[in-house]
Design a protein around this motif. Structure first.
Motif, PDB file in Angstrom:
ATOM      1  N   PHE A   1       0.804  -1.217   0.000  1.00 28.41           N
ATOM      2  CA  PHE A   1       0.000   0.000   0.000  1.00 28.41           C
ATOM      3  C   PHE A   1       0.841   1.273   0.000  1.00 28.41           C
ATOM      4  CE2 PHE A   1      -2.798  -3.249   1.827  1.00 28.41           C
ATOM      5  CZ  PHE A   1      -3.912  -3.103   1.007  1.00 28.41           C
ATOM      6  N   GLY A   2       2.172   1.144   0.166  1.00 27.06           N
ATOM      7  CA  GLY A   2       3.058   2.299   0.072  1.00 27.06           C
ATOM      8  C   GLY A   2       2.957   3.285   1.218  1.00 27.06           C
ATOM      9  N   LEU A   3       2.585   2.814   2.400  1.00 34.03           N
ATOM     10  CA  LEU A   3       2.455   3.691   3.562  1.00 34.03           C
ATOM     11  C   LEU A   3       3.758   3.716   4.360  1.00 34.03           C
ATOM     12  CD1 LEU A   3      -1.110   2.605   4.748  1.00 34.03           C
ATOM     13  CD2 LEU A   3      -0.489   4.437   3.164  1.00 34.03           C
ATOM     14  N   PRO A   4       4.156   4.865   4.920  1.00 33.06           N
ATOM     15  CA  PRO A   4       5.392   4.943   5.702  1.00 33.06           C
ATOM     16  C   PRO A   4       5.290   4.111   6.977  1.00 33.06           C
ATOM     17  CG  PRO A   4       4.605   7.138   5.081  1.00 33.06           C
ATOM     18  CD  PRO A   4       3.498   6.172   4.796  1.00 33.06           C
ATOM     19  N   VAL A   5       6.376   3.435   7.340  1.00 31.00           N
ATOM     20  CA  VAL A   5       6.374   2.608   8.536  1.00 31.00           C
ATOM     21  C   VAL A   5       6.104   3.438   9.781  1.00 31.00           C
ATOM     22  CG1 VAL A   5       8.859   2.785   8.963  1.00 31.00           C
ATOM     23  CG2 VAL A   5       7.624   0.758   9.747  1.00 31.00           C
ATOM     24  N   TYR A   6       6.483   4.721   9.749  1.00 32.27           N
ATOM     25  CA  TYR A   6       6.266   5.588  10.903  1.00 32.27           C
ATOM     26  C   TYR A   6       4.788   5.870  11.147  1.00 32.27           C
ATOM     27  CZ  TYR A   6      11.287   6.450  10.723  1.00 32.27           C
ATOM     28  OH  TYR A   6      12.646   6.289  10.721  1.00 32.27           O
ATOM     29  N   THR A   7       3.958   5.696  10.116  1.00 32.87           N
ATOM     30  CA  THR A   7       2.530   5.985  10.278  1.00 32.87           C
ATOM     31  C   THR A   7       1.696   4.735  10.540  1.00 32.87           C
ATOM     32  OG1 THR A   7       2.041   5.800   7.900  1.00 32.87           O
ATOM     33  CG2 THR A   7       2.769   7.946   8.706  1.00 32.87           C
ATOM     34  N   VAL A   8       2.170   3.559  10.162  1.00 30.55           N
ATOM     35  CA  VAL A   8       1.354   2.347  10.281  1.00 30.55           C
ATOM     36  C   VAL A   8       1.678   1.533  11.520  1.00 30.55           C
ATOM     37  CG1 VAL A   8       1.177   2.206   7.781  1.00 30.55           C
ATOM     38  CG2 VAL A   8       2.927   0.863   8.958  1.00 30.55           C
ATOM     39  N   ALA A   9       2.806   1.825  12.184  1.00 27.18           N
ATOM     40  CA  ALA A   9       3.224   1.018  13.321  1.00 27.18           C
ATOM     41  C   ALA A   9       2.168   1.006  14.419  1.00 27.18           C
ATOM     42  CB  ALA A   9       4.554   1.528  13.872  1.00 27.18           C
ATOM     43  N   GLY A  10       1.610   2.176  14.744  1.00 32.16           N
ATOM     44  CA  GLY A  10       0.609   2.250  15.804  1.00 32.16           C
ATOM     45  C   GLY A  10      -0.653   1.482  15.471  1.00 32.16           C
ATOM     46  N   ALA A  11      -1.126   1.601  14.217  1.00 28.61           N
ATOM     47  CA  ALA A  11      -2.341   0.899  13.801  1.00 28.61           C
ATOM     48  C   ALA A  11      -2.129  -0.612  13.807  1.00 28.61           C
ATOM     49  CB  ALA A  11      -2.762   1.363  12.407  1.00 28.61           C
ATOM     50  N   ALA A  12      -0.949  -1.060  13.356  1.00 28.33           N
ATOM     51  CA  ALA A  12      -0.663  -2.493  13.343  1.00 28.33           C
ATOM     52  C   ALA A  12      -0.639  -3.050  14.761  1.00 28.33           C
ATOM     53  CB  ALA A  12       0.676  -2.753  12.650  1.00 28.33           C
ATOM     54  N   LEU A  13      -0.046  -2.312  15.680  1.00 28.12           N
ATOM     55  CA  LEU A  13       0.015  -2.762  17.068  1.00 28.12           C
ATOM     56  C   LEU A  13      -1.370  -2.771  17.719  1.00 28.12           C
ATOM     57  CD1 LEU A  13       3.253  -1.066  18.493  1.00 28.12           C
ATOM     58  CD2 LEU A  13       2.857  -3.503  18.103  1.00 28.12           C
ATOM     59  N   MET A  14      -2.155  -1.727  17.473  1.00 23.81           N
ATOM     60  CA  MET A  14      -3.488  -1.654  18.068  1.00 23.81           C
ATOM     61  C   MET A  14      -4.376  -2.779  17.541  1.00 23.81           C
ATOM     62  SD  MET A  14      -5.269  -0.097  20.276  1.00 23.81           S
ATOM     63  CE  MET A  14      -6.972   0.151  20.777  1.00 23.81           C
ATOM     64  N   GLY A  15      -4.294  -3.037  16.236  1.00 24.04           N
ATOM     65  CA  GLY A  15      -5.063  -4.135  15.665  1.00 24.04           C
ATOM     66  C   GLY A  15      -4.645  -5.475  16.247  1.00 24.04           C
ATOM     67  N   THR A  16      -3.339  -5.653  16.445  1.00 22.62           N
ATOM     68  CA  THR A  16      -2.828  -6.883  17.048  1.00 22.62           C
ATOM     69  C   THR A  16      -3.337  -7.056  18.471  1.00 22.62           C
ATOM     70  OG1 THR A  16      -0.816  -6.819  15.702  1.00 22.62           O
ATOM     71  CG2 THR A  16      -0.731  -8.119  17.720  1.00 22.62           C
ATOM     72  N   PHE A  17      -3.396  -5.962  19.224  1.00 21.56           N
ATOM     73  CA  PHE A  17      -3.870  -6.032  20.612  1.00 21.56           C
ATOM     74  C   PHE A  17      -5.320  -6.506  20.670  1.00 21.56           C
ATOM     75  CE2 PHE A  17      -6.249  -3.933  24.029  1.00 21.56           C
ATOM     76  CZ  PHE A  17      -5.603  -4.479  25.136  1.00 21.56           C
ATOM     77  N   ILE A  18      -6.178  -5.899  19.870  1.00 24.81           N
ATOM     78  CA  ILE A  18      -7.603  -6.236  19.920  1.00 24.81           C
ATOM     79  C   ILE A  18      -7.840  -7.673  19.483  1.00 24.81           C
ATOM     80  CG2 ILE A  18      -9.867  -5.700  18.942  1.00 24.81           C
ATOM     81  CD1 ILE A  18      -8.951  -2.774  18.769  1.00 24.81           C
ATOM     82  N   THR A  19      -7.189  -8.096  18.411  1.00 21.83           N
ATOM     83  CA  THR A  19      -7.383  -9.467  17.933  1.00 21.83           C
ATOM     84  C   THR A  19      -6.755 -10.489  18.875  1.00 21.83           C
ATOM     85  OG1 THR A  19      -5.430  -9.217  16.493  1.00 21.83           O
ATOM     86  CG2 THR A  19      -7.587  -8.817  15.517  1.00 21.83           C
ATOM     87  N   SER A  20      -5.709 -10.099  19.592  1.00 21.84           N
ATOM     88  CA  SER A  20      -5.099 -11.013  20.558  1.00 21.84           C
ATOM     89  C   SER A  20      -6.033 -11.255  21.745  1.00 21.84           C
ATOM     90  CB  SER A  20      -3.755 -10.466  21.049  1.00 21.84           C
ATOM     91  OG  SER A  20      -2.802 -10.462  20.012  1.00 21.84           O
ATOM     92  N   VAL A  21      -6.730 -10.210  22.176  1.00 19.15           N
ATOM     93  CA  VAL A  21      -7.720 -10.378  23.248  1.00 19.15           C
ATOM     94  C   VAL A  21      -8.769 -11.399  22.821  1.00 19.15           C
ATOM     95  CG1 VAL A  21      -9.571  -9.245  24.530  1.00 19.15           C
ATOM     96  CG2 VAL A  21      -7.389  -8.077  24.210  1.00 19.15           C
ATOM     97  N   ALA A  22      -9.267 -11.243  21.599  1.00 19.64           N
ATOM     98  CA  ALA A  22     -10.265 -12.181  21.091  1.00 19.64           C
ATOM     99  C   ALA A  22      -9.680 -13.591  20.970  1.00 19.64           C
ATOM    100  CB  ALA A  22     -10.772 -11.708  19.728  1.00 19.64           C
ATOM    101  N   GLY A  23      -8.420 -13.678  20.538  1.00 15.61           N
ATOM    102  CA  GLY A  23      -7.784 -14.972  20.370  1.00 15.61           C
ATOM    103  C   GLY A  23      -7.614 -15.722  21.674  1.00 15.61           C
ATOM    104  N   VAL A  24      -7.175 -15.033  22.724  1.00 11.39           N
ATOM    105  CA  VAL A  24      -6.990 -15.668  24.030  1.00 11.39           C
ATOM    106  C   VAL A  24      -8.329 -16.168  24.576  1.00 11.39           C
ATOM    107  CG1 VAL A  24      -6.437 -15.224  26.453  1.00 11.39           C
ATOM    108  CG2 VAL A  24      -4.874 -14.466  24.663  1.00 11.39           C
ATOM    109  N   ILE A  25      -9.371 -15.349  24.447  1.00 13.70           N
ATOM    110  CA  ILE A  25     -10.698 -15.764  24.918  1.00 13.70           C
ATOM    111  C   ILE A  25     -11.162 -17.009  24.163  1.00 13.70           C
ATOM    112  CG2 ILE A  25     -13.132 -15.096  25.028  1.00 13.70           C
ATOM    113  CD1 ILE A  25     -12.188 -12.201  25.445  1.00 13.70           C
ATOM    114  N   PHE A  26     -10.926 -17.021  22.856  1.00 19.39           N
ATOM    115  CA  PHE A  26     -11.371 -18.145  22.035  1.00 19.39           C
ATOM    116  C   PHE A  26     -10.594 -19.416  22.370  1.00 19.39           C
ATOM    117  CE2 PHE A  26     -11.913 -20.300  17.804  1.00 19.39           C
ATOM    118  CZ  PHE A  26     -13.289 -20.463  17.917  1.00 19.39           C
TER     119      PHE A  26
END
Length: 295
Positions: free
Chosen positions: A202-227
């Motif tokens: 997608f050509g996005l700078p790593v400095y701008t996507v790092a936070g979104a990638a981490l936040m998405g990982t956090f939310i899906t990890s919560v769901a994963g542990v519960i499952f």
């Protein structure tokens, strides 16, 4: 200290130190470190049952908030991007967890899967590195805040250092669905896979996507542990639920390392971050793939 779920006897400082080192370096690339923590648990600690995937996601839950907070404080957490990632990833995480328990309980087959995932991540990152002569953002210059522009649910637009970026939300969600399945099997939440895609596809700078990638990982990890915890009730003959104490200790070290890494990222050249991750990924992938066929 004895950890009954994993069957390990360790000094409690060891998992804390491991979590700190991995998260410090990986968080600078928008990755929690869980994709390397799992090989460490399997190869160095001998923890190979399906519960290692759930323990990995528990590490994410404890470690990631400090890094996300740092990115948010610096104005580099893009909410529409987080939303698209979560919507796409959550269904895949549930599917991936079921596949892991049902079709990959064997350690050798799971290691081959891990090796293939890591190899793919490494190839994508190397292609991106070789395709650029220099980092798009110089060290010390990644301090600009991201300005999210008005957009609907089907598009994501933002400004960073005077340049406008646009990406379709449907593309992000579709990619996230596939990533979610892989991440659910692996136990990484998907950030390690999707962050390189944000940059190289997608050509996005790593400095701008790092936070979104981490936040998405956090939310899906919560769901994963519960499952995973719920599936443990259906498969009592297998070790499926996370090793809570071990995962929390990994996470404590990761929590500190994540914050330090997020704070340090803007002073480190983008290419250095990526090449360092590529070297580690290549070694781990080769070890598991060759080990499956020749070990």
């Amino acid at each position: 200290m004895f950890f009954p779920v994993s069957g390990l006897s360790l000094n409690p400082l060891i998992p804390v130190l491991i979590g700190f080192v991995l998260s410090f370096f990986c968080s600078m690339g928008g990755i929690s470190g869980a994709f390397l923590l799992l090989p460490v648990q399997m190869s160095f600690l001998g923890f190979t049952t399906p519960s290692v995937s759930a323990t990995n996601q528990l590490y994410n839950i404890v470690a990631i908030p400090s890094g996300v907070w740092r990115f948010y404080k610096e104005g580099r957490l893009i909410t529409p991007l987080v939303r698209a990632v979560v919507i796409g990833t959550l269904p895949g995480v549930f599917i991936g967890a079921f596949v892991r328990i049902t079709y990959m309980p064997d350690a050798s087959m799971f290691k081959l899967f891990v090796g293939c995932v890591l190899l793919y991540i490494g190839i994508r990152m190397v292609r991106d590195l070789l395709g650029k002569k220099k980092s798009s953002v110089a060290p010390g210059q990644g301090t600009g805040r991201v300005e999210v522009l008005p957009s609907g649910y089907l598009e994501i637009r933002f400004l960073f250092q005077g340049q406008e970026y646009y990406v379709g939300a449907w593309g992000i969600m579709a990619l996230s669905g596939v990533v979610g399945i892989i991440g659910g099997i692996y136990g990484i939440g998907g950030g390690a896979i999707i962050a390189p895609f944000f940059v190289s596809v997608f050509g996005l700078p790593v400095y701008t996507v790092a936070g979104a990638a981490l936040m998405g990982t956090f939310i899906t990890s919560v769901a994963g542990v519960i499952f995973y915890q719920g599936l443990a009730l259906l498969y009592p003959e297998q070790a499926i639920s996370p090793d809570w104490l071990l995962g929390i200790l990994f996470g404590i070290g990761g929590f500190i390392g994540m914050y330090c890494g997020a704070r340090t990222q803007k002073f480190v050249p983008e290419r250095w971050i990526k090449w360092g991750l590529c070297l580690v990924i290549a070694w781990t992938a080769g070890h598991y793939i060759l080990g499956y066929f020749f070990g």
